[in-house]
Design an enzyme around this catalytic site. Structure first.
Site, PDB file in Angstrom:
ATOM      1  N   GLU A 104      -0.672   7.162  -4.367  1.00 48.92           N
ATOM      2  CA  GLU A 104      -1.877   7.664  -4.242  1.00 48.92           C
ATOM      3  C   GLU A 104      -2.011   9.020  -4.746  1.00 48.92           C
ATOM      4  OE1 GLU A 104      -1.323   4.346  -1.183  1.00 48.92           O
ATOM      5  OE2 GLU A 104       0.044   6.190  -1.697  1.00 48.92           O
TER       6      GLU A 104
ATOM      7  N   VAL B 281       0.923  -1.044   0.030  1.00 46.73           N
ATOM      8  CA  VAL B 281       0.026  -0.047   0.111  1.00 46.73           C
ATOM      9  C   VAL B 281       0.748   1.185   0.029  1.00 46.73           C
ATOM     10  CG1 VAL B 281      -1.651   1.347   1.310  1.00 46.73           C
ATOM     11  CG2 VAL B 281      -1.971  -1.120   1.111  1.00 46.73           C
ATOM     12  N   ALA B 282       2.018   1.211   0.795  1.00 45.58           N
ATOM     13  CA  ALA B 282       2.827   2.369   0.860  1.00 45.58           C
ATOM     14  C   ALA B 282       3.397   2.758  -0.795  1.00 45.58           C
ATOM     15  CB  ALA B 282       3.924   2.116   1.787  1.00 45.58           C
TER      16      ALA B 282
ATOM     17  N   ASP C 140     -14.970  23.497 -38.803  1.00 45.67           N
ATOM     18  CA  ASP C 140     -16.086  24.112 -38.544  1.00 45.67           C
ATOM     19  C   ASP C 140     -17.250  23.872 -38.808  1.00 45.67           C
ATOM     20  OD1 ASP C 140     -15.850  24.949 -40.805  1.00 45.67           O
ATOM     21  OD2 ASP C 140     -15.464  27.298 -40.638  1.00 45.67           O
TER      22      ASP C 140
ATOM     23  N   GLU D 132      11.265   6.026   0.478  1.00 51.57           N
ATOM     24  CA  GLU D 132      10.329   5.358   1.142  1.00 51.57           C
ATOM     25  C   GLU D 132      10.695   3.949   1.349  1.00 51.57           C
ATOM     26  OE1 GLU D 132       6.706   8.649   0.112  1.00 51.57           O
ATOM     27  OE2 GLU D 132       6.931   6.355  -0.705  1.00 51.57           O
TER      28      GLU D 132
ATOM     29  N   ASP E  61       4.019  15.626   0.168  1.00 46.17           N
ATOM     30  CA  ASP E  61       4.332  15.664  -1.135  1.00 46.17           C
ATOM     31  C   ASP E  61       3.291  16.269  -2.126  1.00 46.17           C
ATOM     32  OD1 ASP E  61       6.825  14.775  -0.717  1.00 46.17           O
ATOM     33  OD2 ASP E  61       6.443  12.854  -1.454  1.00 46.17           O
TER      34      ASP E  61
ATOM     35  N   ASP F 174      -8.432  23.484 -41.778  1.00 36.42           N
ATOM     36  CA  ASP F 174      -9.406  24.028 -42.808  1.00 36.42           C
ATOM     37  C   ASP F 174      -8.897  25.393 -43.464  1.00 36.42           C
ATOM     38  OD1 ASP F 174     -11.481  24.114 -44.556  1.00 36.42           O
ATOM     39  OD2 ASP F 174     -13.010  24.304 -43.036  1.00 36.42           O
TER      40      ASP F 174
ATOM     41  N   ASP G 176     -17.095  18.339 -40.961  1.00 39.92           N
ATOM     42  CA  ASP G 176     -15.993  18.116 -40.152  1.00 39.92           C
ATOM     43  C   ASP G 176     -15.829  17.287 -38.946  1.00 39.92           C
ATOM     44  OD1 ASP G 176     -14.339  19.787 -41.742  1.00 39.92           O
ATOM     45  OD2 ASP G 176     -15.016  21.413 -40.755  1.00 39.92           O
TER      46      ASP G 176
ATOM     47  N   ASN H 262       9.685   8.143  -3.487  1.00 35.98           N
ATOM     48  CA  ASN H 262       9.620   6.567  -3.300  1.00 35.98           C
ATOM     49  C   ASN H 262      10.724   5.786  -3.233  1.00 35.98           C
ATOM     50  OD1 ASN H 262       6.742   6.706  -3.742  1.00 35.98           O
ATOM     51  ND2 ASN H 262       6.677   6.274  -5.720  1.00 35.98           N
TER      52      ASN H 262
END
Length: 833
Positions: free
Chosen positions: A260, A255-256, A544, A613, A644, A302, A548, A610
């Site tokens: 996230e 999980v760490a 336009d 960590e 962070d 165009d 198109d 990371n």
């Protein structure tokens, strides 16, 4: 269907119309299969990254960390809801097509004129048309009187067509001049307009380069997280930890390592860039289009309304022996188009003649006693005014009726080579169209926008290939392309009919800069987008009109005109230019490239953290548990979601480098060899070294020795110090990530005030996480002693030194690889800033 005179005069009977309506259905476009809003929302909650985070929240709950599980769920819901709000109206093109069918139409039924709802039209109905009417079904024209039809919404052709009796007229076009009687040939789903609607629905929007790259990043990180989790579970078991504790420990590590904060960082960074684009008149309808435009390598533009103003103007009046005002007087008297109350009414070419006549103060009075309207066969129009004939028309039909005038041939050739639409104007003393006096020639054109040439030049120095893809005449298209500098050195001019049938051959033919493709159909534009994409190009397609829509969806990024474009084009597009200026595309490309660079910046920032960590867990595992864990799982999560996030968002708002538009767009993966070397070879190890050095220093100064079990209070103080070292190291890392080549001292600190605010907030969070006792106790660290703060603060100079040394090494060995190096000379020969 055979049209007889009696049928035209009587039309269908009410009974016939009722029967056909029951058999064929109403004259409405078929409704597309709509995706329910709840389905769209669920898609935003169930893509790969969201599923990864849902899994992380479940793992956090199983690991006994309900606070983390709730936080992750909130992140997923917020991001999914935000993306849903941005994408909700992305697939409305077919619905807008329905609005092009007028509400009412005049028909002849039972021998009488009747006003009906357009949905009641059936095949065989006799429709009565006049100037200003929008055509509501595919028709066969039976009788025409000076009829002019604007088909630009279907064909891209800027000049109204003048169909003859027996010619078709299509739903979605409108009458600009004259009147006609016609018989309905097709309604609803059988019209050409419905065919274009089906093309628009069938054309799938390709995934953006950013979504592809983020998907790769997520899969790599997820794979690493799962592999590390499994490895740590095995190591924990080998070290004698209970199976249940080993499982929860491995879950926590996994999980760490899940990033996230990556998804909200990407989403909010794109949203901020979209806001900046909107401030520069480019409205982003899909967030990922921000980065996609920055990756564009080929722009198909165009002509009408994009490179030009979509306004016919008089460019030149050649009047030998006459005043230009006299030439314009005759031209206007033989016309019906006018500027009325500041609004154009009728044929745009004739409106332009009227405007120029008013500017020259020409005398437009006189009693018109007879009128011979423009006819496609005669290709001229004439009137009798006060007993004199006034005539205008195509030079090849008018000049043979006139007495010779020296120099007319040279003048006509010169105007034609400029791509002007040339009219010959003559006058006679009686009603006969011969032996006329030639008054002169008038050249008209749709002028290019003032800033188009500069915008095209900027695309060229950015390494972006350009092509004009238009429904206009090849000669007109070539003239405009040459005037604005788009035409390539080989001057390749093609028509839709000349395009190869094989897509591979088509791509090879068009894969060059400055090609012009005229007289294209909607199907041609769709094939062009596919062919160029198949050759690896990131294709941006402008447009336009209704025609198109399919190509705008097929291209990597569809760009519609917001002021003059149709709702269909705007709904099918990813980007809408609110001011219709081609130059706005260049500004949007620059912001898109800056966004790509910013994504790399905060990826570098995240991944460096990371490494720091993961290091404590790797050291613990490699030492067989003799070196205690420097960080707890909750401390790692506090770094990811807490300290962070704001600096990463601030890096996502970094302003564009002045040389962003120099050279081709950055190609390849977001995470390439250079980024990996910087993260895992320089910044990550430097931060890990500072972190573990501060942690070991506090332990050793507290009396701990290798393989001993530290005192819980000492371990908490050392862990708090390691946490502080990582946060302080991220201070320096945030500034280092602002540039891949310039060292921190050369950066303008005030150019990104958001980063300064984010660092200040990060410092406050650090004090909360280690200084507020309940929070520090929950995370597993305590407030460092003065010596601990001193050791933690060393992370700043360590990071600066590592970053500076790496950039100096790259400057010596790989200067030609720097994204910010080099410049392209401007047209005046001066280097850009």
């Amino acid at each position: 269907m055979t049209t007889t005179v009696s049928h035209l005069r009587q039309g269908l009977t009410t009974a016939q119309a009722t029967a056909r309506l029951a058999a064929d259905g109403p004259n409405v476009l078929p409704s597309p299969r709509r995706t329910l809003p709840i389905v769209l929302l669920l898609r935003q909650m169930a893509h790969f990254f969201a599923l990864l985070l849902w899994g992380a929240s479940v793992l956090a709950l199983l690991a006994g960390m309900p606070q983390l599980a709730v936080a992750i769920v909130v992140v997923v819901l917020l991001n999914g809801g935000f993306a849903f709000a941005q994408e909700y109206r992305a697939d409305q093109a077919a619905q807008r097509l329905r609005e092009l069918i007028p509400a009412n139409v005049v028909v002849r039924r039972d021998g009488r004129r009747r006003l009906l709802d357009a949905s009641s039209l059936v095949a065989g109905d006799v429709v009565l048309l006049e100037a200003g009417d929008r055509i509501s079904a595919d028709l066969d024209l039976a009788e025409v009187h000076a009829l002019a039809v604007n088909e630009s919404m279907l064909t891209g052709e800027s000049v109204p067509v003048r169909p003859r009796a027996g010619d078709p007229a299509f739903a979605g076009t409108y009458v600009v001049e004259g009147e006609a009687e016609a018989v309905v040939m097709a309604t609803g789903a059988r019209t050409r307009l419905a065919g274009i609607a089906r093309l628009t629905q069938e054309a799938s929007r390709p995934p953006s380069p950013l979504s592809v790259q983020i998907g790769k990043v997520v899969k790599i990180v997820a794979g690493i997280a799962l592999a590390v989790g499994v490895a740590f579970y095995g190591l924990a078991m080998l070290l004698g930890m209970q199976a249940s504790h080993s499982f929860l420990f491995a879950l926590g590590v996994t999980v760490a390592l899940v990033p996230e904060g990556l998804l909200p960082t990407v989403t909010l960074s794109l949203a901020r860039s979209a806001q900046r684009m909107a401030a520069r008149n480019a409205l982003v309808r899909h967030l990922e289009a921000v980065e996609t435009l920055g990756s564009a390598t080929f722009i198909c533009t165009d002509k009408t309304g994009t490179l030009t103003r979509n306004e016919m103007t008089v460019a030149e009046v050649w009047a030998p022996g006459h005043a230009p005002a006299d030439v314009l007087r005759t031209a206007v008297l033989s016309s019906t188009g006018r500027m009325s109350d500041g609004r154009p009414v009728g044929d745009p070419m004739e409106v332009a003649l009227h405007v120029e006549a008013l500017r020259l103060d020409a005398d437009l009075t006189g009693e018109i006693t007879a009128r011979n309207p423009f006819d496609p066969r005669r290709r001229r129009a004439s009137v009798m005014v006060n007993g004199r004939l006034h005539l205008k028309g195509a030079p090849d039909t008018v000049l043979p009726l006139c007495r010779d005038v020296p120099g007319v041939g040279e003048a006509l050739t010169r105007m034609s080579e400029r791509g002007l639409r040339v009219l010959a104007v003559a006058r006679g003393g009686g009603s006969e169209e011969h032996d006329l006096e030639l008054l002169g020639l008038i050249g008209l054109h749709d002028p290019p926008r003032e800033d188009v040439a500069e915008a095209i030049w900027k695309c060229r120095i950015a390494g972006i290939k350009l092509a004009m893809v238009t429904g206009d005449h090849p000669r007109t298209a070539r003239a405009i392309a040459a005037e604005v500098g788009l035409l390539g050195p080989d001057e390749l001019i093609l028509t839709g009919a000349e395009l190869p049938a094989d897509d591979a051959a088509l791509g090879e033919l068009l894969d060059r800069d400055g090609v012009v493709v005229a007289r294209v159909t909607p199907e041609d534009k769709l094939r062009i987008a596919r062919a160029l994409r198949s050759r690896g190009h990131v294709v941006a397609m402008t447009g336009d009109g209704v025609n198109d829509g399919p190509a705008l969806r097929e291209a990597d990024i569809g760009i519609a005109m917001g002021a003059s474009g149709t709702d269909v084009a705007r709904e099918a597009a990813d980007l809408v230019l609110l001011d219709d200026h081609f130059a706005t595309i260049v500004a949007a490309v620059e912001l898109g490239r800056a966004t790509y660079a910013n994504v790399r910046r905060f990826l570098t920032y995240h991944l460096t953290d990371n490494v720091a960590e993961l290091t404590p867990f790797a050291v613990w595992a490699l030492s067989g548990g003799t070196i205690p864990l420097a960080l707890t799982v909750l401390q790692v999560l506090a770094l990811d979601i807490g300290t962070d996030l704001l600096p990463a968002l601030a890096l996502g708002a970094e302003p564009a480098n002045p040389r962003t538009m120099h050279g081709p767009a950055r190609a390849g993966s977001l995470i390439d060899r250079r980024l990996l070397l910087r993260v895992f070879g320089v910044l990550g190890p430097a931060q890990a070294l500072a972190e573990m050095g501060a942690f070991a220093g506090v332990l050793l100064l507290g009396g701990w020795h290798f393989a001993a079990v530290p005192d819980p209070g000492l371990l908490a103080a050392a862990s708090g110090t390691a946490f502080a070292a990582v946060v302080l190291g991220q201070f320096a890392n945030a500034f280092a990530c602002r540039s891949e080549s310039r060292w921190i001292g050369r950066l303008r600190w005030r150019s990104n005030p958001l980063l300064l605010g984010a660092i200040a907030f990060e410092a406050v969070l650090l004090l909360v996480f280690v200084g507020v006792q309940p929070v520090a106790h929950l995370l597993g660290g305590t407030f460092p002693a003065p010596v601990g703060w001193a050791l933690a603060a060393l992370a700043i100079p360590v990071m600066v030194a590592a970053d500076t040394a790496h950039k100096a090494w790259r400057a010596r060995h790989a200067s030609n690889d720097l994204p910010e190096s080099g410049f392209t000379p401007s047209p005046e020969g001066t280097p850009l800033p």
